[in-house]
Design a protein around this motif. Sequence first.
Motif, PDB file in Angstrom:
ATOM      1  N   ILE A 156       1.254  -1.119   0.301  1.00 48.12           N
ATOM      2  CA  ILE A 156       0.054   0.070  -0.018  1.00 48.12           C
ATOM      3  C   ILE A 156       0.899   1.437  -0.218  1.00 48.12           C
ATOM      4  O   ILE A 156       0.544   1.725  -0.843  1.00 48.12           O
ATOM      5  N   TYR A 157       2.063   0.713   0.982  1.00 47.48           N
ATOM      6  CA  TYR A 157       2.525   2.550   0.348  1.00 47.48           C
ATOM      7  C   TYR A 157       3.371   2.599  -0.234  1.00 47.48           C
ATOM      8  O   TYR A 157       3.559   4.034  -0.864  1.00 47.48           O
ATOM      9  N   ARG A 158       3.883   1.854  -0.754  1.00 53.55           N
ATOM     10  CA  ARG A 158       4.749   1.794  -2.047  1.00 53.55           C
ATOM     11  C   ARG A 158       3.649   2.102  -3.207  1.00 53.55           C
ATOM     12  O   ARG A 158       3.720   2.992  -4.040  1.00 53.55           O
ATOM     13  N   PHE A 159       2.266   1.842  -3.431  1.00 49.76           N
ATOM     14  CA  PHE A 159       1.430   2.172  -4.529  1.00 49.76           C
ATOM     15  C   PHE A 159       1.045   3.958  -4.645  1.00 49.76           C
ATOM     16  O   PHE A 159       1.094   4.238  -5.457  1.00 49.76           O
ATOM     17  N   GLU A 160       0.836   4.150  -2.851  1.00 50.00           N
ATOM     18  CA  GLU A 160       0.450   5.213  -3.153  1.00 50.00           C
ATOM     19  C   GLU A 160       1.251   6.335  -3.051  1.00 50.00           C
ATOM     20  O   GLU A 160       1.660   7.903  -3.415  1.00 50.00           O
ATOM     21  N   MET A 161       2.997   5.766  -2.772  1.00 47.90           N
ATOM     22  CA  MET A 161       4.335   7.385  -3.728  1.00 47.90           C
ATOM     23  C   MET A 161       4.686   7.257  -4.454  1.00 47.90           C
ATOM     24  O   MET A 161       4.781   8.221  -4.764  1.00 47.90           O
ATOM     25  N   ALA A 162       4.178   5.757  -5.579  1.00 42.50           N
ATOM     26  CA  ALA A 162       3.994   5.694  -6.753  1.00 42.50           C
ATOM     27  C   ALA A 162       3.255   6.971  -7.609  1.00 42.50           C
ATOM     28  O   ALA A 162       3.845   7.326  -8.204  1.00 42.50           O
ATOM     29  N   ARG A 163       1.732   6.632  -7.110  1.00 37.89           N
ATOM     30  CA  ARG A 163       0.876   7.711  -7.343  1.00 37.89           C
ATOM     31  C   ARG A 163       1.324   9.131  -7.108  1.00 37.89           C
ATOM     32  O   ARG A 163       1.054  10.054  -8.246  1.00 37.89           O
ATOM     33  N   THR A 164       1.976   9.592  -6.338  1.00 37.11           N
ATOM     34  CA  THR A 164       2.894  11.153  -6.026  1.00 37.11           C
ATOM     35  C   THR A 164       3.897  11.163  -7.356  1.00 37.11           C
ATOM     36  O   THR A 164       3.721  12.371  -7.981  1.00 37.11           O
ATOM     37  N   PHE A 165       4.553  10.227  -7.118  1.00 36.63           N
ATOM     38  CA  PHE A 165       5.574  10.559  -8.330  1.00 36.63           C
ATOM     39  C   PHE A 165       5.242  10.281  -9.787  1.00 36.63           C
ATOM     40  O   PHE A 165       6.033  10.863 -10.427  1.00 36.63           O
ATOM     41  N   ARG A 166       4.116   9.831  -9.966  1.00 35.03           N
ATOM     42  CA  ARG A 166       3.991  10.155 -11.086  1.00 35.03           C
ATOM     43  C   ARG A 166       3.160  11.906 -10.851  1.00 35.03           C
ATOM     44  O   ARG A 166       3.206  11.694 -12.508  1.00 35.03           O
ATOM     45  N   THR A 167       2.197  12.189 -10.426  1.00 37.38           N
ATOM     46  CA  THR A 167       2.457  13.172 -10.471  1.00 37.38           C
ATOM     47  C   THR A 167       2.800  14.540  -9.144  1.00 37.38           C
ATOM     48  O   THR A 167       2.164  14.888  -8.784  1.00 37.38           O
ATOM     49  N   ILE A 168       4.153  14.628  -9.640  1.00 35.06           N
ATOM     50  CA  ILE A 168       4.921  15.306  -8.987  1.00 35.06           C
ATOM     51  C   ILE A 168       4.756  16.474  -9.379  1.00 35.06           C
ATOM     52  O   ILE A 168       4.757  17.359  -7.915  1.00 35.06           O
ATOM     53  N   THR A 169       4.391  17.160 -10.220  1.00 37.00           N
ATOM     54  CA  THR A 169       4.161  18.199 -10.160  1.00 37.00           C
ATOM     55  C   THR A 169       2.654  18.557  -9.887  1.00 37.00           C
ATOM     56  O   THR A 169       3.295  20.070  -9.630  1.00 37.00           O
ATOM     57  N   GLN A 170       1.823  18.254  -9.933  1.00 41.21           N
ATOM     58  CA  GLN A 170       1.197  18.661  -8.503  1.00 41.21           C
ATOM     59  C   GLN A 170       1.196  18.449  -7.430  1.00 41.21           C
ATOM     60  O   GLN A 170       0.580  19.503  -6.442  1.00 41.21           O
ATOM     61  N   SER A 171       1.496  16.864  -6.810  1.00 43.41           N
ATOM     62  CA  SER A 171       2.583  16.919  -5.369  1.00 43.41           C
ATOM     63  C   SER A 171       2.849  17.501  -4.736  1.00 43.41           C
ATOM     64  O   SER A 171       3.171  18.252  -3.495  1.00 43.41           O
ATOM     65  N   ILE A 172       4.192  17.828  -5.077  1.00 45.17           N
ATOM     66  CA  ILE A 172       5.196  18.247  -4.378  1.00 45.17           C
ATOM     67  C   ILE A 172       5.410  19.635  -5.510  1.00 45.17           C
ATOM     68  O   ILE A 172       5.468  21.258  -4.581  1.00 45.17           O
ATOM     69  N   ALA A 173       5.551  19.854  -6.520  1.00 43.26           N
ATOM     70  CA  ALA A 173       5.642  21.072  -7.204  1.00 43.26           C
ATOM     71  C   ALA A 173       5.171  22.536  -6.970  1.00 43.26           C
ATOM     72  O   ALA A 173       5.379  23.515  -6.324  1.00 43.26           O
ATOM     73  N   SER A 174       4.311  22.188  -7.460  1.00 39.11           N
ATOM     74  CA  SER A 174       2.315  23.486  -7.685  1.00 39.11           C
ATOM     75  C   SER A 174       2.426  23.999  -5.241  1.00 39.11           C
ATOM     76  O   SER A 174       2.708  24.914  -5.445  1.00 39.11           O
ATOM     77  N   PRO A 175       2.357  22.735  -4.558  1.00 37.75           N
ATOM     78  CA  PRO A 175       2.232  23.539  -3.472  1.00 37.75           C
ATOM     79  C   PRO A 175       3.603  23.829  -2.480  1.00 37.75           C
ATOM     80  O   PRO A 175       3.602  25.284  -1.990  1.00 37.75           O
ATOM     81  N   VAL A 176       4.974  23.773  -2.676  1.00 37.02           N
ATOM     82  CA  VAL A 176       5.942  25.246  -2.925  1.00 37.02           C
ATOM     83  C   VAL A 176       5.969  25.404  -3.975  1.00 37.02           C
ATOM     84  O   VAL A 176       6.132  26.677  -3.545  1.00 37.02           O
ATOM     85  N   LEU A 177       5.775  26.267  -5.366  1.00 41.15           N
ATOM     86  CA  LEU A 177       5.709  27.347  -5.610  1.00 41.15           C
ATOM     87  C   LEU A 177       4.513  28.472  -5.023  1.00 41.15           C
ATOM     88  O   LEU A 177       5.201  29.298  -4.929  1.00 41.15           O
ATOM     89  N   SER A 178       3.426  27.853  -4.469  1.00 40.95           N
ATOM     90  CA  SER A 178       2.369  29.159  -3.808  1.00 40.95           C
ATOM     91  C   SER A 178       2.981  29.031  -2.527  1.00 40.95           C
ATOM     92  O   SER A 178       2.808  30.381  -2.835  1.00 40.95           O
ATOM     93  N   THR A 179       3.550  28.306  -1.607  1.00 37.88           N
ATOM     94  CA  THR A 179       3.530  28.490  -0.639  1.00 37.88           C
ATOM     95  C   THR A 179       5.351  29.850  -0.592  1.00 37.88           C
ATOM     96  O   THR A 179       5.631  30.897   0.037  1.00 37.88           O
ATOM     97  N   SER A 180       5.657  29.295  -2.071  1.00 39.82           N
ATOM     98  CA  SER A 180       7.031  30.295  -1.868  1.00 39.82           C
ATOM     99  C   SER A 180       6.118  32.052  -2.848  1.00 39.82           C
ATOM    100  O   SER A 180       7.119  33.478  -2.598  1.00 39.82           O
ATOM    101  N   LEU A 181       4.962  32.157  -3.572  1.00 37.55           N
ATOM    102  CA  LEU A 181       4.801  33.326  -3.643  1.00 37.55           C
ATOM    103  C   LEU A 181       4.445  34.171  -2.126  1.00 37.55           C
ATOM    104  O   LEU A 181       4.275  35.249  -2.088  1.00 37.55           O
ATOM    105  N   TYR A 182       4.018  33.104  -0.899  1.00 39.32           N
ATOM    106  CA  TYR A 182       3.401  33.891  -0.279  1.00 39.32           C
ATOM    107  C   TYR A 182       4.764  34.468   0.781  1.00 39.32           C
ATOM    108  O   TYR A 182       4.656  35.588   1.137  1.00 39.32           O
ATOM    109  N   PHE A 183       6.080  33.729   0.439  1.00 38.60           N
ATOM    110  CA  PHE A 183       7.274  34.255   0.816  1.00 38.60           C
ATOM    111  C   PHE A 183       7.609  35.275   0.330  1.00 38.60           C
ATOM    112  O   PHE A 183       8.231  36.760   1.170  1.00 38.60           O
ATOM    113  N   VAL A 184       8.104  35.714  -1.117  1.00 36.46           N
ATOM    114  CA  VAL A 184       7.729  36.669  -2.163  1.00 36.46           C
ATOM    115  C   VAL A 184       6.661  37.671  -1.358  1.00 36.46           C
ATOM    116  O   VAL A 184       7.561  39.054  -1.240  1.00 36.46           O
ATOM    117  N   VAL A 185       6.135  37.791  -1.444  1.00 36.03           N
ATOM    118  CA  VAL A 185       4.844  38.908  -1.219  1.00 36.03           C
ATOM    119  C   VAL A 185       4.667  39.380   0.162  1.00 36.03           C
ATOM    120  O   VAL A 185       5.024  40.317   0.542  1.00 36.03           O
TER     121      VAL A 185
END
Length: 253
Positions: free
Chosen positions: A9-38
Amino acid sequence: MNWHAVRAIYRFEMARTFRTITQSIASPVLSTSLYFVVFGAAIGSRMGEVDGISYGAFIIPGLIMLSILNESLSNASFGIYMPKWAGTIYELLSAPVGWGEAVLGYVGAAASKSMMLGILILATARLFVPYEIAHPVWMVLFLMLTALSFSLFGFIIGLWANDFQKLQVIPLMIVTPLTFLGGAFYSIDMLPPVWQKIALFNPVVYLISGFRWSFYGVADVNVVVSFSAILVFLAACLTAVWWIFRTGWRLRN
């Protein structure tokens, strides 16, 4: 304990994250970076210090908590809701997999993703604002417990929801407002006395206060109270999940 099931179960869920890494990781980091900028660079440079800390550095724990809470809820709720929606949840229920193994797999993966995100945001913050961590061990502990407890809460939401809209009701209508009103961008000592007392009924205040203490040694609430609040919430979520699997509520019907 069926560790093969937990690992699958753990490996399946983690694999799903890395298949959608832009949505799962990059997007939240970018959004929070905008908070830091503003808020950190633009507005923070024009504001005074809060509790002796520059405003840009002061909001770092709050922004990390904002992301951790939202992502923990989203990852865990979506992870268990999809098998319900697709009907594959019955394969899990009929397999030799107890509720503990299912929780470890789904919640462990959601908490791991949230912690990865928190560490990435913490590293990204260094590009915008200088900061120090006074109690790194406690910082990691608060991060782990918060990610774990809200992943469990998200798991409960995923079990409770019977359509995609309900997956977003509690995070958007309850958790996000409580986070913004929980001292993510300010100290509750800055509020009028009446509102300071009202703010203490907001459970997110204790999470952010304890996490901020681990960075700068200052807190709105006693750190022991904050730590105890997280443990109580974690225990309540574990009890709720145990009851759901024991009774089959929202699982077999």
